[in-house]
Design a protein around this motif. Structure first.
Motif, PDB file in Angstrom:
ATOM      1  N   ASP A 108       0.797  -0.994   0.450  1.00 48.99           N
ATOM      2  CA  ASP A 108      -0.159   0.078  -0.202  1.00 48.99           C
ATOM      3  C   ASP A 108       0.935   1.320  -0.035  1.00 48.99           C
ATOM      4  N   ARG A 109       0.485   2.358  -1.023  1.00 51.45           N
ATOM      5  CA  ARG A 109       1.785   3.337  -1.050  1.00 51.45           C
ATOM      6  C   ARG A 109       1.818   4.091   0.353  1.00 51.45           C
ATOM      7  N   THR A 110       0.257   4.399   1.216  1.00 51.75           N
ATOM      8  CA  THR A 110       0.952   5.324   2.691  1.00 51.75           C
ATOM      9  C   THR A 110       2.158   3.909   3.302  1.00 51.75           C
TER      10      THR A 110
ATOM     11  N   ALA B  71       6.070   5.638  -4.682  1.00 51.36           N
ATOM     12  CA  ALA B  71       5.609   6.043  -3.097  1.00 51.36           C
ATOM     13  C   ALA B  71       6.713   6.101  -2.363  1.00 51.36           C
ATOM     14  N   THR B  72       7.612   5.174  -2.485  1.00 57.13           N
ATOM     15  CA  THR B  72       8.622   5.340  -2.289  1.00 57.13           C
ATOM     16  C   THR B  72      10.119   5.488  -2.349  1.00 57.13           C
TER      17      THR B  72
ATOM     18  N   LEU C 237       5.568   4.459   2.685  1.00 59.18           N
ATOM     19  CA  LEU C 237       5.716   4.923   3.222  1.00 59.18           C
ATOM     20  C   LEU C 237       6.393   4.788   4.710  1.00 59.18           C
ATOM     21  N   PHE C 238       5.690   4.701   5.736  1.00 58.72           N
ATOM     22  CA  PHE C 238       5.025   4.252   6.453  1.00 58.72           C
ATOM     23  C   PHE C 238       6.424   3.459   7.067  1.00 58.72           C
TER      24      PHE C 238
END
Lengths: 303, 278
Positions: free
Chosen positions: A168-170, A259-260, A173-174
């Protein structure tokens, strides 16, 4: 263990002032020369080559390349990837600082109490910082695996539905922030601990005599005195999040999507996935511009 | 400075330390555990945190892989070479920084060290790759030693300046009065006194060389491939052999990390761009 903080007594500054006072310290001036030769060959020449490449249309497969002016800079600046990478880099810098500074400070304060067993805890807590970043990325990738990872496994035990950590994109990154913090909180802790240990005892005793509570003592005495060390920590963490490569490469390869993908990862893409050497060089030259404010900040932090 | 401790806050402090230690060590524990487990145990659901059948298979699979052994050999060679170069050149430069009050080029040198420390590896990797191909230095351990030495030079200089500056000048004075030259004074008086510091510097630079990933990823193919690249190679295969990955990772990370733990106290000034002394 005694320590000194460098805003007034930096390693080289201390050496310099000691040296000035003593007539014996006029040794020859050639000792620095071999280091300069190494720096010239491995750092300066490549950076100059990089600037040269950035004005040409060199690719890994190009047969004849020529001067193309600022075309590469225009292409890189015009790509959506660049702004996404700047955003990712900024998010990682800020999020890792927000996570690492408070946690590192808390651990430094606790270690500074010098309770029984502190030596063991200090060594154990330092461990993550010493591990090969690539291996750290792999360990976490294994643990965060959506289907078979131990993190989802343990969450399953308390009836939490599996999380798609790296897909998942978010979340991805988390996870980058989380893994980077896991590895680097020990560094923040170590430096702040050294800072705590070097604090003069006078102001603290005075505050205690005046009846300041623990919270007040930290808020009004310890934190201001610790600010110079904290500034150095913040600066190094910013440097490191711009440099951050290994963990992202292993954990997500910049994905899902972009995303990252931070600046280092994007530059690697340009150079070694798209095989566009000149665009990679152009982005690299632009990344060097970021070094200017960092260098200024260092001068300020240590002088 | 010591902060007074009440017993209630003591309990809280221990709670924080224990939780933090568990979080810090669990991934390491899990990797070691995975490295001595069978596939069935590795993928057990719910995960088994303690019980397992002990198995050497993952290790023997990795140790029998010729590529692993080549990588291990290359890593040791390049780490040793890079560390020696960085430590020797760093010590010489640090001697001058610590023992010559003023000289032209001090500021540029101090500045260039900061810049090397802050320079993203990829910025260097792109032109280095071009140069390596053109100069026939691609996949050559000797070339990589010099690159490793240069990017880690700041650490050895910052650490050594601190150690050398801590040696009382009177000791050097005696040797110089007896007619010893500068280099001989460094070699016979200064270095023996700061032997622990020198050891810490050497170990720390070795750790950084050992862990380096981007440079060998870009500059090495087969001959000079290092362990981090070998270990990193596990992610690119479609189905990851997690047992072998864990075994390879354990061999790659543990010896050097434990060695570094021994000199942890001396490292602070190197880690902080020379700004904080421990």
């Amino acid at each position: 263990m005694t320590s000194t903080v460098a805003h007034d007594v930096g390693a080289t500054r201390a050496a310099r002032s000691a040296a000035r006072r003593h007539p014996l310290t006029r040794i020859g001036g050639w000792y620095i020369a071999p280091a300069w030769v190494l720096i010239l060959l491995v750092i300066i020449v490549p950076v100059v080559v990089s600037v040269w490449l950035s004005f040409r249309n060199e690719t890994l497969s190009a047969v004849d390349s020529k001067f193309v002016g600022v075309d590469n800079y225009r292409t890189v600046l015009g790509s959506a990837d660049l702004f996404s990478a700047i955003r990712v880099t900024a998010v990682i810098s800020i999020a890792t600082l927000l996570l690492q500074l408070p946690v590192g400070f808390l651990l430094a304060v606790v270690l500074h109490k010098e309770l029984r067993g502190t030596r063991f805890f200090r060594s154990a807590l330092l461990m993550p910082m010493l591990l090969t970043p690539v291996a750290v990325g792999l360990m976490w990738r294994f643990m965060l695996n959506a289907d078979a990872g131990v993190v989802n496994g343990l969450l399953g035990v308390i009836d939490v539905a599996p999380v798609n950590w790296l897909g998942d994109r978010t979340m991805a990154l988390f996870c980058v922030v989380l893994v980077d913090s896991w590895q680097n909180i020990p560094f923040v802790m170590l430096l702040l601990l050294a800072g705590l240990q070097s604090l003069p005892s006078g102001p603290l005793e005075a505050a205690e005599v005046d009846g300041a509570s623990t919270v007040q003592r930290y808020r009004f005495v310890v934190l201001p005195l610790l600010a110079p060390v904290a500034l150095v920590v913040v600066m190094i963490r910013i440097i490191e999040s711009i440099k951050l490569f290994d963990i992202i490469y292993i954990l997500t390869q910049g994905g899902p999507g972009t995303a990252t993908q931070n600046l280092s990862m994007l530059d690697y893409r340009y150079g070694f996935s798209f095989l566009n050497t000149s665009q990679a060089a152009a982005l690299g030259v632009m990344m060097c511009v970021l070094l200017v404010p960092i260098y200024r900040l260092w001068v300020k932090a240590t002088r | 400075m010591t902060v007074q401790t009440r017993s209630s806050s003591k309990v809280g402090a221990y709670a924080i330390l224990v939780i933090a230690t568990l979080l810090a060590l669990f991934p390491l524990y899990w990797t070691l555990l995975t490295s001595v487990r069978s596939r069935v145990d590795i993928f057990a659901d719910p995960p088994r945190l303690l019980s397992f059948r002990f198995l050497w298979g993952n290790y023997s699979r990795v140790l029998n892989d010729q590529r692993f052994r080549d990588s291990l050999f290359a890593t040791v060679t390049i780490t040793t070479g890079g560390t020696v170069i960085a430590t020797v050149l760093g010590t010489l430069a640090a001697y001058q920084l610590a023992r010559r009050a003023t000289f032209r080029g001090r500021r540029p040198f101090e500045a260039v060290l900061i810049i090397i420390r802050a320079l993203p590896g990829i910025v260097l990797a792109v032109p280095l790759y071009e140069l390596a191909i053109k100069l026939d230095l691609y996949d050559r351990p000797i070339a990589m030693m010099f690159v490793y030495a240069a990017i880690n030079l700041p650490f050895s200089v910052w650490l050594m300046v601190g150690f050398i500056a801590g040696v009382p000048l009177e000791l050097e004075e005696a040797a110089r009065v007896d007619g010893a030259g500068e280099l001989r004074t460094l070699w016979q008086i200064v270095l023996p006194i700061i032997r622990p510091g020198l050891a810490a510097t050497t170990i720390f630079v070795s750790l950084l060389c050992w862990n380096e990933f981007l440079i060998p990823l870009v500059l090495a193919d087969r001959t000079a491939q290092t362990l981090p690249v070998y270990v990193g190679g596990f992610v690119t295969s479609r189905t990851i052999d997690w047992g072998a990955m864990a075994a390879a990772a354990s061999i790659a990370i543990l010896p050097i990390a434990i060695l570094t733990l021994l000199v942890q106290r001396q490292l602070v000034s190197g880690l902080s761009l020379g700004a904080v002394k421990d």
